[in-house]
Scaffold this active site. Structure first.
Site, PDB file in Angstrom:
ATOM      1  CE  LYS A  54      60.548  -0.137  57.880  1.00 52.77           C
ATOM      2  NZ  LYS A  54      60.773   1.063  58.811  1.00 52.77           N
ATOM      3  CG  ASP A  83      56.159   3.010  62.189  1.00 55.47           C
ATOM      4  OD1 ASP A  83      56.252   1.666  61.848  1.00 55.47           O
ATOM      5  OD2 ASP A  83      56.734   3.817  61.576  1.00 55.47           O
ATOM      6  CD  GLN A 141      63.236   3.781  58.584  1.00 54.48           C
ATOM      7  OE1 GLN A 141      62.302   3.158  58.005  1.00 54.48           O
ATOM      8  NE2 GLN A 141      63.493   3.417  59.525  1.00 54.48           N
TER       9      GLN A 141
END
Ligand code: NDP
Length: 286
Positions: A53, A120, A97
């Protein structure tokens, strides 16, 4: 006849280029889109995802800040960190994460992320907006699938769409996005009866199960578009999807694994970070 291979790598590359030039415009105006990535513990897979990422951000001119906590840092330390990142004006996207190590309340953490920085799209407010169809952010994987469907000119309206899998991050939002496009959507899961029969109706079949070979050639309507979201590790260590050998001989279009949905998921995180920066800085939303 073999299916047309839907090239996620090439599509992601093209989209990254677009994002890069949009980021450059923002930067010229004094705004550097910035993603904060929080990693807790030392799970090797999570480490790889986070590093990827960060590399993706760098390629597009997006700044990334990494915040690493020890596995035993504890819930309240993580909550404090998320609160700090929410409050920082120089941070536009906040990503924690997953999975978190044992002992953390994952849902509580996701609920704490400022919905405007929720790249997200897991916060209940953003989930609700997706249900209503008035969203700023979409979860990266279903958004990536829709972008591939569009890239290859695959019609959704009025067509039979079957999504196998009903997770909050893939299956459910995927079904909703297809529904918003006026597809006739069926969502399947582990308790679905006659899975093969249901799948055979699909003009667009999306599989997000995570079991090698769960989709066999006889479950696919000739000419259908098959989107294989899954990433499974085969006994020989290679990465494979849900589709058994031979599915590509029946389908009209198919995504490969790897090189299909995976690269698109990654690019959509960049898109969401850019969107967050625009919205937070009043630089024109999307
Ligand atoms: P989950 O394990 O959360 O969900 C799997 C779903 O599959 C569940 O809804 C489950 O049903 C259903 N299922 C399990 N077995 C069967 C079966 N035999 N028949 C029909 N349905 C079944 O997984 P995720 O949604 O998180 O991920 C799915 C796959 O996609 C994984 O391989 C994952 O690695 C991959 N993935 C890929 C991404 C990418 O970028 N390409 C991103 C995210 C995930 P039930 O709800 O009843 O248990």
């Amino acid at each position: 006849m073999s299916a047309v291979i839907i090239d996620g790598k090439a599509t992601a590359k093209r989209l990254r280029k677009e994002i890069k030039s949009e980021v450059a415009e923002l930067r010229a105006g004094g705004i550097t889109p910035t993603l904060a990535v929080v990693i807790v513990g030392d799970d090797p897979a999570s480490r790889v995802y986070v590093t990827n990422k960060e590399k993706d951000c760098e390629k597009c001119g997006i700044a990334s800040l990494e915040f690493a906590l020890d596995a035993d840092a504890g819930q309240s330390k993580l909550e404090t960190l998320v609160g700090e990142l929410n409050a920082r004006d120089d941070v536009h996207g906040v990503l924690v994460q997953l999975p978190l190590p044992k002992g953390y309340d994952e849902r509580r953490i996701l609920d704490l992320i400022d919905p405007r920085k929720d790249v997200d799209a897991f916060h209940p407010l953003n989930v609700g907006r997706i249900v209503r169809g008035d969203y700023a952010f979409l979860p990266c994987t279903p958004a990536g699938v829709m972008a591939l469907i569009d890239e290859y000119g695959i019609e959704v309206e009025g067509r039979e769409c079957v999504v196998v899998g009903r997770s909050n991050i893939v299956g459910k939002p995927m079904s909703l996005l297809l529904l918003h496009r006026n597809g006739t959507v069926t969502t399947c899961h582990s308790r679905t009866k006659n899975l093969a029969e249901v799948c055979r109706r699909a003009d667009i079949l999306v599989s997000a199960v995570g079991k090698i070979g769960v989709i066999t050639p006889d479950m696919v309507k000739p000419g259908a578009c098959v989107i294989d979201v899954a990433i499974n590790t085969a006994p020989d260590g290679s990465l494979v999807g849900d589709c058994a050998d031979g599915v590509s001989e029946v389908a009209g279009f198919i995504t490969p694994v790897p090189g299909g949905v995976g690269p698109m998921t990654r690019v959509m995180l960049l898109r969401n970070t850019l969107t967050a920066a625009r919205l937070l800085c009043g630089a024109g939303g999307e």
